[in-house]
Design an enzyme around this catalytic site. Sequence first.
Site, PDB file in Angstrom:
ATOM      1  N   THR A 192      -0.035   3.474  -7.943  1.00 14.72           N
ATOM      2  CA  THR A 192       0.509   2.156  -7.593  1.00 14.72           C
ATOM      3  C   THR A 192      -0.588   1.184  -7.177  1.00 14.72           C
ATOM      4  O   THR A 192      -0.410  -0.030  -7.280  1.00 14.72           O
ATOM      5  CB  THR A 192       1.579   2.250  -6.491  1.00 14.72           C
ATOM      6  OG1 THR A 192       0.993   2.676  -5.264  1.00 14.72           O
ATOM      7  CG2 THR A 192       2.686   3.213  -6.887  1.00 14.72           C
ATOM      8  N   ASP A 227       0.383  -7.388   0.344  1.00 15.82           N
ATOM      9  CA  ASP A 227       0.292  -6.163  -0.450  1.00 15.82           C
ATOM     10  C   ASP A 227       0.614  -6.506  -1.910  1.00 15.82           C
ATOM     11  O   ASP A 227       1.764  -6.409  -2.336  1.00 15.82           O
ATOM     12  CB  ASP A 227       1.282  -5.123   0.080  1.00 15.82           C
ATOM     13  CG  ASP A 227       1.089  -3.756  -0.556  1.00 15.82           C
ATOM     14  OD1 ASP A 227       0.136  -3.596  -1.334  1.00 15.82           O
ATOM     15  OD2 ASP A 227       1.881  -2.845  -0.273  1.00 15.82           O
ATOM     16  N   LEU A 230       2.727  -3.359  -7.030  1.00 18.74           N
ATOM     17  CA  LEU A 230       4.100  -3.103  -7.457  1.00 18.74           C
ATOM     18  C   LEU A 230       4.433  -1.622  -7.268  1.00 18.74           C
ATOM     19  O   LEU A 230       4.705  -0.900  -8.227  1.00 18.74           O
ATOM     20  CB  LEU A 230       4.269  -3.505  -8.924  1.00 18.74           C
ATOM     21  CG  LEU A 230       4.183  -5.003  -9.210  1.00 18.74           C
ATOM     22  CD1 LEU A 230       4.167  -5.256 -10.711  1.00 18.74           C
ATOM     23  CD2 LEU A 230       5.339  -5.743  -8.559  1.00 18.74           C
ATOM     24  N   HIS A 231       4.441  -1.182  -6.025  1.00 19.53           N
ATOM     25  CA  HIS A 231       4.679   0.240  -5.755  1.00 19.53           C
ATOM     26  C   HIS A 231       5.984   0.729  -6.384  1.00 19.53           C
ATOM     27  O   HIS A 231       6.007   1.666  -7.180  1.00 19.53           O
ATOM     28  CB  HIS A 231       4.736   0.490  -4.246  1.00 19.53           C
ATOM     29  CG  HIS A 231       3.499   0.120  -3.506  1.00 19.53           C
ATOM     30  ND1 HIS A 231       2.324   0.829  -3.594  1.00 19.53           N
ATOM     31  CD2 HIS A 231       3.253  -0.898  -2.635  1.00 19.53           C
ATOM     32  CE1 HIS A 231       1.409   0.284  -2.823  1.00 19.53           C
ATOM     33  NE2 HIS A 231       1.946  -0.767  -2.224  1.00 19.53           N
ATOM     34  N   ASP A 232       7.093   0.122  -5.996  1.00 17.74           N
ATOM     35  CA  ASP A 232       8.412   0.680  -6.322  1.00 17.74           C
ATOM     36  C   ASP A 232       8.862   0.364  -7.735  1.00 17.74           C
ATOM     37  O   ASP A 232       9.805   0.992  -8.238  1.00 17.74           O
ATOM     38  CB  ASP A 232       9.445   0.185  -5.316  1.00 17.74           C
ATOM     39  CG  ASP A 232       9.201   0.740  -3.922  1.00 17.74           C
ATOM     40  OD1 ASP A 232       8.511   1.775  -3.817  1.00 17.74           O
ATOM     41  OD2 ASP A 232       9.669   0.139  -2.944  1.00 17.74           O
TER      42      ASP A 232
END
Length: 302
Positions: A192, A227, A230-232
């Site tokens: 991520t 932050d 695009l982690h999710d």
Amino acid sequence: MKPTIIDCDPGIDDALALLLAAGSPELGLLAVTTVAGNRPAPITARNARKILDLAGRVAVPVHAGAERPLMGGDARCNLVHGEDGLGGVPLDEPGAIAAGHAAVALVDILRQHSPASIDLVAMGPLTNLALAELLSPGILRRAGRLAIMGGALRVPGNITPAAEFNFYADPLAADIVMRSGAPITLFALDVTHQAIMSGPWIASFSDLDSRSGRAAAAMLQAYAAMDPLLHDVCPVAYLLREQLFSLEACRVEVDFRAGPDEGKALAHFGVAAGPGPVLQAATGVDNPALLALVLERIATLP
């Protein structure tokens, strides 16, 4: 169309992932389940309902779930996404939250469908999934694919030097799920951190001239300065286009003992190394193609 359940803790990046799922006809959303994480449990449930309503998916039920980690104590929430979890972006009042605890809903839905017929995405603390596994041992193995955002394998954590937030928020739950034998693909910080937003890409959502596009632009502008990752989105994108990601086999255990390593993901790469079942860890992503996919799908929403 693949029946899909999403477990989440919205959160702005969760919201974007829900919009991506809502705009993707390949995913037949059966339910969204929520957990305390980015914000307390009542807020994350309302936020999921708000995002689905925004996207025109009012028929998809939202089940609220765990309010604290398995080992007790208060939920480990944060304020990265603002007090309301959505960056203060005003959205319409949400519809009703569905009856029934999220963990029970997960068990019921997975039991009602044949094995491997449902994909499951988890992009918050794994408490609901662990509770489902404890209620009905082996239930997570009924998923066709279990795509999880969590952990830090070869890179430092983002909440402590050792741990990523989702695993740190409920490390025992994370360890239970990692050891469940479910068909897991793990999207840790290792990948991520490669899913990077750009200013022009965020601004392009405003050009969509839709309520979903304007809301996405406003939320991302509030979030990206803190932050810009695009982690999710990654696990949802994987269900749509597996080829965007490179994978590596490993085994993962999670340290749930109190102390400096609490929540640390201990990864053993190579199928012969380490304890526990083999899973797949994403190690690389085609970021330009990922950004294009997200924009393309959200552009189809009202």
